[in-house]
Design an enzyme around this catalytic site. Structure first.
Site, mmCIF file in Angstrom:
data_model
loop_
_atom_site.group_PDB
_atom_site.id
_atom_site.type_symbol
_atom_site.label_atom_id
_atom_site.label_comp_id
_atom_site.label_asym_id
_atom_site.label_seq_id
_atom_site.Cartn_x
_atom_site.Cartn_y
_atom_site.Cartn_z
ATOM 1 N N GLY A 1 43.005 2.431 -45.833
ATOM 2 C CA GLY A 1 43.872 3.337 -45.067
ATOM 3 C C GLY A 1 44.835 2.537 -44.211
ATOM 4 N N HIS B 1 27.652 -10.485 -30.389
ATOM 5 C CA HIS B 1 28.663 -9.501 -29.983
ATOM 6 C C HIS B 1 29.152 -9.853 -28.570
ATOM 7 C CE1 HIS B 1 30.610 -5.718 -29.070
ATOM 8 N NE2 HIS B 1 30.359 -5.274 -30.290
ATOM 9 N N GLU C 1 26.170 -1.929 -38.507
ATOM 10 C CA GLU C 1 25.876 -2.884 -37.426
ATOM 11 C C GLU C 1 24.448 -2.684 -36.909
ATOM 12 O OE1 GLU C 1 28.807 -4.447 -34.332
ATOM 13 O OE2 GLU C 1 27.753 -2.880 -33.200
ATOM 14 N N PHE D 1 37.864 -5.792 -45.464
ATOM 15 C CA PHE D 1 38.213 -4.439 -45.905
ATOM 16 C C PHE D 1 39.458 -3.972 -45.174
ATOM 17 C CE2 PHE D 1 34.687 -2.864 -48.534
ATOM 18 C CZ PHE D 1 33.876 -3.981 -48.469
ATOM 19 N N ALA D 2 40.425 -3.481 -45.953
ATOM 20 C CA ALA D 2 41.652 -2.957 -45.355
ATOM 21 C C ALA D 2 41.929 -1.615 -46.007
ATOM 22 C CB ALA D 2 42.806 -3.927 -45.570
ATOM 23 N N ASP E 1 35.766 -8.428 -40.109
ATOM 24 C CA ASP E 1 36.610 -7.273 -39.797
ATOM 25 C C ASP E 1 38.073 -7.659 -39.958
ATOM 26 O OD1 ASP E 1 34.700 -5.405 -39.155
ATOM 27 O OD2 ASP E 1 35.494 -5.005 -37.150
ATOM 28 N N VAL E 2 38.883 -6.726 -40.471
ATOM 29 C CA VAL E 2 40.298 -7.042 -40.702
ATOM 30 C C VAL E 2 41.143 -6.918 -39.425
ATOM 31 C CG1 VAL E 2 41.111 -4.705 -41.325
ATOM 32 C CG2 VAL E 2 42.174 -6.725 -42.368
ATOM 33 N N ASP E 3 40.646 -6.106 -38.481
ATOM 34 C CA ASP E 3 41.455 -5.871 -37.278
ATOM 35 C C ASP E 3 41.256 -7.023 -36.281
ATOM 36 O OD1 ASP E 3 38.787 -5.124 -36.896
ATOM 37 O OD2 ASP E 3 39.304 -3.745 -35.271
ATOM 38 N N TYR F 1 44.366 0.566 -41.901
ATOM 39 C CA TYR F 1 43.935 -0.780 -41.510
ATOM 40 C C TYR F 1 44.637 -1.866 -42.324
ATOM 41 C CZ TYR F 1 40.225 0.721 -38.311
ATOM 42 O OH TYR F 1 39.520 1.237 -37.248
HETATM 43 N N1 UDP Z 1 37.884 -0.187 -41.870
HETATM 44 C C1 UDP Z 1 38.951 0.088 -42.697
HETATM 45 N N2 UDP Z 1 39.557 1.320 -42.598
HETATM 46 C C2 UDP Z 1 39.149 2.275 -41.710
HETATM 47 C C3 UDP Z 1 38.053 1.980 -40.866
HETATM 48 C C4 UDP Z 1 37.461 0.725 -40.952
HETATM 49 O O1 UDP Z 1 39.364 -0.737 -43.507
HETATM 50 O O2 UDP Z 1 39.755 3.367 -41.669
HETATM 51 C C5 UDP Z 1 37.219 -1.500 -41.998
HETATM 52 C C6 UDP Z 1 38.069 -2.624 -41.401
HETATM 53 O O3 UDP Z 1 37.824 -3.827 -42.109
HETATM 54 C C7 UDP Z 1 37.530 -2.705 -39.993
HETATM 55 C C8 UDP Z 1 36.050 -2.477 -40.228
HETATM 56 O O4 UDP Z 1 35.998 -1.508 -41.276
HETATM 57 O O5 UDP Z 1 37.826 -3.974 -39.421
HETATM 58 C C9 UDP Z 1 35.251 -1.981 -39.017
HETATM 59 O O6 UDP Z 1 35.885 -0.890 -38.398
HETATM 60 P P1 UDP Z 1 36.554 -1.027 -36.941
HETATM 61 O O7 UDP Z 1 37.263 -2.326 -36.842
HETATM 62 O O8 UDP Z 1 37.352 0.205 -36.684
HETATM 63 O O9 UDP Z 1 35.277 -1.042 -35.997
HETATM 64 P P2 UDP Z 1 35.231 -1.699 -34.533
HETATM 65 O O10 UDP Z 1 35.457 -3.175 -34.685
HETATM 66 O O11 UDP Z 1 36.323 -1.054 -33.729
HETATM 67 O O12 UDP Z 1 33.857 -1.362 -34.051
HETATM 68 MN MN MN Z 2 36.900 -4.210 -35.828
#
Ligand code: UDP
Ligand code: MN
Length: 346
Positions: free
Chosen positions: A116, A225, A295, A113-114, A203-205, A118
């Site tokens: 906004g 985790h 989660e 998911f990407a 996760d995309v990040d 992201y």
């Molecule tokens: N995500 C997104 N846009 C947002 C928030 C989240 O696309 O504004 C998606 C994205 O794929 C991200 C995932 O949801 O990798 C999980 O959110 P995030 O990475 O912020 O959570 P964390 O890993 O920091 O707990």
């Molecule tokens: Mn993440």
């Protein structure tokens, strides 16, 4: 020809026995047919039974290092109490595993998911996936985004493709994160059923730094985790309010799994996504949102439905965390991000 009574009795008994055998054979066939056509509980969609995870055939004459039963990783646990493997570097042979899975001609889906801002992480995610994620296998990456025009052009090897699916944007990151389960469930039902074998939701990040391949395949696959794996279960950030459907009691729970990576056979992930989504929605109706959204629900699900394979924290590290000595290789890792800047709300 004269038949004496002994012969007649013999013929009669033989006919009866043959008849009985034939009847049992037919009934067995009928039962097998019924098993194939009866829906399991009326709610799950029907999936074709696949053998890709069960029958492991290695090519004859493949030369590889002799496996040992007395030497191996001793600094980590590589099997759970329910005898599922925990995948660490040094516990598997990539050449052997690839040779087993290659002839099965499997296709692996990855969802990401990407939404906004992201979208900015997508390029590196896709580029590094080309370098490390199931290299040499058929991979279909499904990108869910509200900015389809900003999806980067990334060269993909033969047999690998990118699909872009539009989703609405949202003002709450919790909602974006939580909606993933629903969209994964729908994607499986509507688009993947007939041509995908395994699916990973990521996760995309994050970026790939090392091999993530056939060693990760399994029925239901969870990733440990990186933040809690040395802690006692009472410290895990499970949902602790009994009123939530994601509740896990202090003396319960095996490991803390991450929501940023999970996967497995299509039908297993479908069941997981559907259950987590339904529980999330029913919680919301009662005005409760689990501590870590999907989660938390995933962790509750995995407590009851034990994963058949567990990936060590090598499979989702965090860039800001120094590498622990038991982690010999970081395969996939979350990038450092400025939450206040990147999320639609804080
Ligand atoms: N995500 C997104 N846009 C947002 C928030 C989240 O696309 O504004 C998606 C994205 O794929 C991200 C995932 O949801 O990798 C999980 O959110 P995030 O990475 O912020 O959570 P964390 O890993 O920091 O707990
Ligand atoms: Mn993440």
């Amino acid at each position: 020809m004269q038949l004496n009574s002994k012969t007649v009795t013999g013929i009669l008994i033989t006919t009866l026995v043959l008849g009985a055998v034939y009847y049992l054979f037919q009934r067995h066939r009928w039962l097998l047919e019924q098993m194939k056509t009866t829906p399991d509980n009326g709610c799950a969609p029907k999936f074709a039974v696949k053998d890709c995870d069960f029958h492991l055939v290695a090519p004859d004459h493949l030369v590889y290092k002799q496996p040992s039963l007395i030497q191996g990783r001793t600094d980590v646990v590589s099997v759970t109490p329910w005898l599922a493997p925990v995948v660490w570097e040094g516990t598997f042979n990539p050449l052997l595993l690839d040779s087993i899975y290659k002839p099965k001609n499997i296709t692996i889906a990855a969802t990401v998911f990407a939404v906004g801002k992201y979208i900015r992480f997508l390029k590196k995610f896709l580029e590094t996936a080309e370098q490390h994620f199931f290299v040499g296998f058929k991979v279909h990456v499904y990108v869910f985004t509200d900015r389809p025009d900003e999806v980067p052009n990334v060269n993909m090897a033969a047999g690998r493709q990118l699909m872009v699916l539009s989703v609405p944007s949202s003002n709450r990151w919790q909602e974006i994160s939580a909606r993933r389960m629903e969209l994964v469930q729908m994607l499986i039902e509507e688009k993947l059923q007939n041509h995908i074998d395994y699916i990973f939701c990521l996760d995309v990040d994050s970026q790939f730094h090392g091999r993530w391949g056939t060693e990760s395949l399994g029925g239901l696959v969870a990733v440990i985790h990186p933040g809690y794996y040395r802690d006692s279960r009472s410290k895990f950030p499970y949902e602790r309010r009994p009123s939530s459907r994601a509740y896990v009691a202090p003396e319960e729970g095996d490991f803390y799994y991450c929501g940023g990576a999970f996967g497995g056979l299509l039908e297993e992930v479908h069941q997981l996504a559907k259950t987590c989504h339904t529980n999330f929605v029913n919680d919301a109706k009662e005005g409760i949102e689990a501590a870590w959204q999907e989660e938390s629900h995933l962790n509750r699900y995995m407590w009851i439905n034990k994963p058949s394979k567990i990936l060590s924290p090598e499979y989702l590290w965090q860039d800001f965390k120094p590498r622990n000595p038991e982690v010999h290789i970081i395969r996939f890792s979350g990038v450092v991000k400025n939450y206040a800047e990147i999320r639609p709300n804080v």
